[in-house]
Design an enzyme around this catalytic site. Structure first.
Site, PDB file in Angstrom:
ATOM      1  N   GLU A 102      -9.478  18.040  60.843  1.00  0.00           N
ATOM      2  CA  GLU A 102      -9.732  18.950  59.725  1.00  0.00           C
ATOM      3  C   GLU A 102      -9.605  18.205  58.402  1.00  0.00           C
ATOM      4  O   GLU A 102      -8.966  17.157  58.326  1.00  0.00           O
ATOM      5  CB  GLU A 102      -8.700  20.097  59.748  1.00  0.00           C
ATOM      6  CG  GLU A 102      -9.275  21.457  60.070  1.00  0.00           C
ATOM      7  CD  GLU A 102     -10.221  22.005  59.009  1.00  0.00           C
ATOM      8  OE1 GLU A 102     -10.914  21.234  58.305  1.00  0.00           O
ATOM      9  OE2 GLU A 102     -10.290  23.226  58.904  1.00  0.00           O
ATOM     10  N   ASP A 103     -10.214  18.775  57.360  1.00  0.00           N
ATOM     11  CA  ASP A 103     -10.026  18.184  56.041  1.00  0.00           C
ATOM     12  C   ASP A 103      -8.666  18.608  55.474  1.00  0.00           C
ATOM     13  O   ASP A 103      -7.800  17.774  55.251  1.00  0.00           O
ATOM     14  CB  ASP A 103     -11.183  18.525  55.085  1.00  0.00           C
ATOM     15  CG  ASP A 103     -11.553  20.010  55.061  1.00  0.00           C
ATOM     16  OD1 ASP A 103     -10.780  20.832  55.595  1.00  0.00           O
ATOM     17  OD2 ASP A 103     -12.603  20.345  54.495  1.00  0.00           O
ATOM     18  N   ASP A 106      -4.581  24.589  54.652  1.00  0.00           N
ATOM     19  CA  ASP A 106      -4.078  25.268  53.453  1.00  0.00           C
ATOM     20  C   ASP A 106      -3.232  26.463  53.908  1.00  0.00           C
ATOM     21  O   ASP A 106      -2.054  26.307  54.214  1.00  0.00           O
ATOM     22  CB  ASP A 106      -5.293  25.676  52.612  1.00  0.00           C
ATOM     23  CG  ASP A 106      -4.949  26.303  51.282  1.00  0.00           C
ATOM     24  OD1 ASP A 106      -3.803  26.175  50.846  1.00  0.00           O
ATOM     25  OD2 ASP A 106      -5.822  26.933  50.664  1.00  0.00           O
ATOM     26  N   LYS A 134      -0.934  21.351  53.371  1.00  0.00           N
ATOM     27  CA  LYS A 134      -0.242  22.021  52.252  1.00  0.00           C
ATOM     28  C   LYS A 134       0.777  22.981  52.856  1.00  0.00           C
ATOM     29  O   LYS A 134       0.531  24.194  52.921  1.00  0.00           O
ATOM     30  CB  LYS A 134      -1.257  22.802  51.405  1.00  0.00           C
ATOM     31  CG  LYS A 134      -2.359  21.971  50.741  1.00  0.00           C
ATOM     32  CD  LYS A 134      -3.270  22.902  49.931  1.00  0.00           C
ATOM     33  CE  LYS A 134      -4.421  22.194  49.264  1.00  0.00           C
ATOM     34  NZ  LYS A 134      -5.383  23.141  48.642  1.00  0.00           N
ATOM     35  N   PHE A 155      -5.980  22.270  44.104  1.00  0.00           N
ATOM     36  CA  PHE A 155      -7.316  22.295  44.691  1.00  0.00           C
ATOM     37  C   PHE A 155      -7.933  20.906  44.578  1.00  0.00           C
ATOM     38  O   PHE A 155      -7.976  20.312  43.506  1.00  0.00           O
ATOM     39  CB  PHE A 155      -8.198  23.331  43.983  1.00  0.00           C
ATOM     40  CG  PHE A 155      -9.547  23.473  44.628  1.00  0.00           C
ATOM     41  CD1 PHE A 155      -9.691  24.192  45.810  1.00  0.00           C
ATOM     42  CD2 PHE A 155     -10.666  22.854  44.076  1.00  0.00           C
ATOM     43  CE1 PHE A 155     -10.935  24.301  46.428  1.00  0.00           C
ATOM     44  CE2 PHE A 155     -11.911  22.962  44.689  1.00  0.00           C
ATOM     45  CZ  PHE A 155     -12.044  23.677  45.861  1.00  0.00           C
ATOM     46  N   ASP A 162     -15.424  19.757  49.109  1.00  0.00           N
ATOM     47  CA  ASP A 162     -16.371  20.151  48.070  1.00  0.00           C
ATOM     48  C   ASP A 162     -15.821  21.240  47.164  1.00  0.00           C
ATOM     49  O   ASP A 162     -14.885  21.951  47.513  1.00  0.00           O
ATOM     50  CB  ASP A 162     -17.657  20.683  48.710  1.00  0.00           C
ATOM     51  CG  ASP A 162     -17.446  22.061  49.345  1.00  0.00           C
ATOM     52  OD1 ASP A 162     -16.488  22.214  50.119  1.00  0.00           O
ATOM     53  OD2 ASP A 162     -18.230  22.979  49.050  1.00  0.00           O
TER      54      ASP A 162
HETATM   55  P1  5GP Z   1      -7.073  27.633  55.388  1.00  0.00           P
HETATM   56  O1  5GP Z   1      -7.771  28.467  56.412  1.00  0.00           O
HETATM   57  O2  5GP Z   1      -6.050  26.689  55.956  1.00  0.00           O
HETATM   58  O3  5GP Z   1      -6.526  28.454  54.253  1.00  0.00           O
HETATM   59  O4  5GP Z   1      -8.174  26.796  54.668  1.00  0.00           O
HETATM   60  C1  5GP Z   1      -8.711  25.774  55.265  1.00  0.00           C
HETATM   61  C2  5GP Z   1     -10.036  25.403  54.665  1.00  0.00           C
HETATM   62  O5  5GP Z   1     -10.152  25.775  53.283  1.00  0.00           O
HETATM   63  C3  5GP Z   1     -10.122  23.915  54.705  1.00  0.00           C
HETATM   64  O6  5GP Z   1     -10.662  23.504  55.917  1.00  0.00           O
HETATM   65  C4  5GP Z   1     -10.994  23.621  53.540  1.00  0.00           C
HETATM   66  O7  5GP Z   1     -12.332  23.674  53.952  1.00  0.00           O
HETATM   67  C5  5GP Z   1     -10.716  24.724  52.559  1.00  0.00           C
HETATM   68  N1  5GP Z   1      -9.749  24.249  51.556  1.00  0.00           N
HETATM   69  C6  5GP Z   1      -8.423  24.462  51.525  1.00  0.00           C
HETATM   70  N2  5GP Z   1      -7.856  23.852  50.475  1.00  0.00           N
HETATM   71  C7  5GP Z   1      -8.865  23.222  49.844  1.00  0.00           C
HETATM   72  C8  5GP Z   1      -8.915  22.360  48.676  1.00  0.00           C
HETATM   73  O8  5GP Z   1      -7.928  22.051  48.011  1.00  0.00           O
HETATM   74  N3  5GP Z   1     -10.145  21.885  48.355  1.00  0.00           N
HETATM   75  C9  5GP Z   1     -11.280  22.187  49.056  1.00  0.00           C
HETATM   76  N4  5GP Z   1     -12.419  21.648  48.630  1.00  0.00           N
HETATM   77  N5  5GP Z   1     -11.262  22.970  50.155  1.00  0.00           N
HETATM   78  C10 5GP Z   1     -10.072  23.477  50.525  1.00  0.00           C
HETATM   79 MG    MG Z   2     -12.533  22.954  56.294  1.00  0.00          MG
END
Ligand code: 5GP
Ligand code: MG
Length: 190
Positions: A102-103, A106, A134, A155, A162
């Site tokens: 994963e990238d 969050d 995070k 962010f 992106d």
């Molecule tokens: P989660 O489901 O854990 O809240 O969010 C995960 C997805 O939200 C990540 O895979 C990513 O694509 C996007 N995301 C979360 N934080 C960031 C951030 O700081 N920057 C960007 N560009 N995408 C984020």
């Molecule tokens: Mg993602």
């Protein structure tokens, strides 16, 4: 570049390419050690994790396979929708040692949804590797075994990440420069 502007927002350098390369190599070594006697299957969450996956898989010195999945919880903006949409076909992970690539983790909603979806096929194990974790933003417990960086809730863009479709190609990682609220000064007379 120490800062970039994408659409209407400005970002400052947070992790340089050199720092990223160093951490990816360390993560690759950890995976190598943990999976020395197994053949992991990397499940890459595109588009965000594709740059990380290319760097990581080339350095992991164990026999492995890979597949890509699409999962998105973000719309065009910066707030998680809290709902995960899957696109395309799910790879067959039955009996495999899966590593989700994963990238960013969050809130953890996306990774947990992917874990649940893959678990239906009874893989042997599931681990998570992410560029950024995070922990303070997690809404439910999620274990990210391998991560390059941990940080608060800034962010980020670049290295696959992106902002409304832009910035994935940047080789470094940048963080949003938050708007400084206008200071109001009050004068009190005694
Ligand atoms: P989660 O489901 O854990 O809240 O969010 C995960 C997805 O939200 C990540 O895979 C990513 O694509 C996007 N995301 C979360 N934080 C960031 C951030 O700081 N920057 C960007 N560009 N995408 C984020
Ligand atoms: Mg993602």
């Amino acid at each position: 570049m120490t800062s970039v502007t994408l659409h209407d927002l400005s970002f400052r350098l947070r992790f340089s390419r050199a720092e990223i390369v160093e951490r990816v190599a360390e993560v690759a070594r950890d995976i190598h050690a943990d999976y020395a006697d197994r053949e992991p299957m990397f499940v890459v969450v595109v588009n965000g994790a594709m740059f990380f996956a290319v760097d990581l898989l080339r350095l992991v010195d164990v026999p492995c396979t890979m597949a890509c999945i699409q999962a998105s919880s973000y719309g065009a903006g910066m707030q998680s929708k809290g709902v995960v949409d899957f696109g395309g076909l799910m790879p067959n992970v039955h009996g495999k040692d899966v590593i989700i690539v994963e990238d960013i983790v969050d809130t953890g909603t996306t990774v947990r949804a992917i874990q649940a979806k893959l678990a239906e096929q009874l893989p042997r194990s599931i681990a998570v590797a992410a560029v950024v974790n995070k922990p303070a933003a997690h809404t439910e417990p999620v274990h990210v075994q391998y991560r390059c960086f941990e940080m608060e809730s800034e962010f980020l863009v670049g290295y696959g990440l992106d902002y409304a479709g832009r910035g994935r190609e940047l080789t470094d990682i940048y963080e949003l420069i938050a708007d400084v609220p206008t200071q109001t000064t009050e004068t009190k007379s005694n």
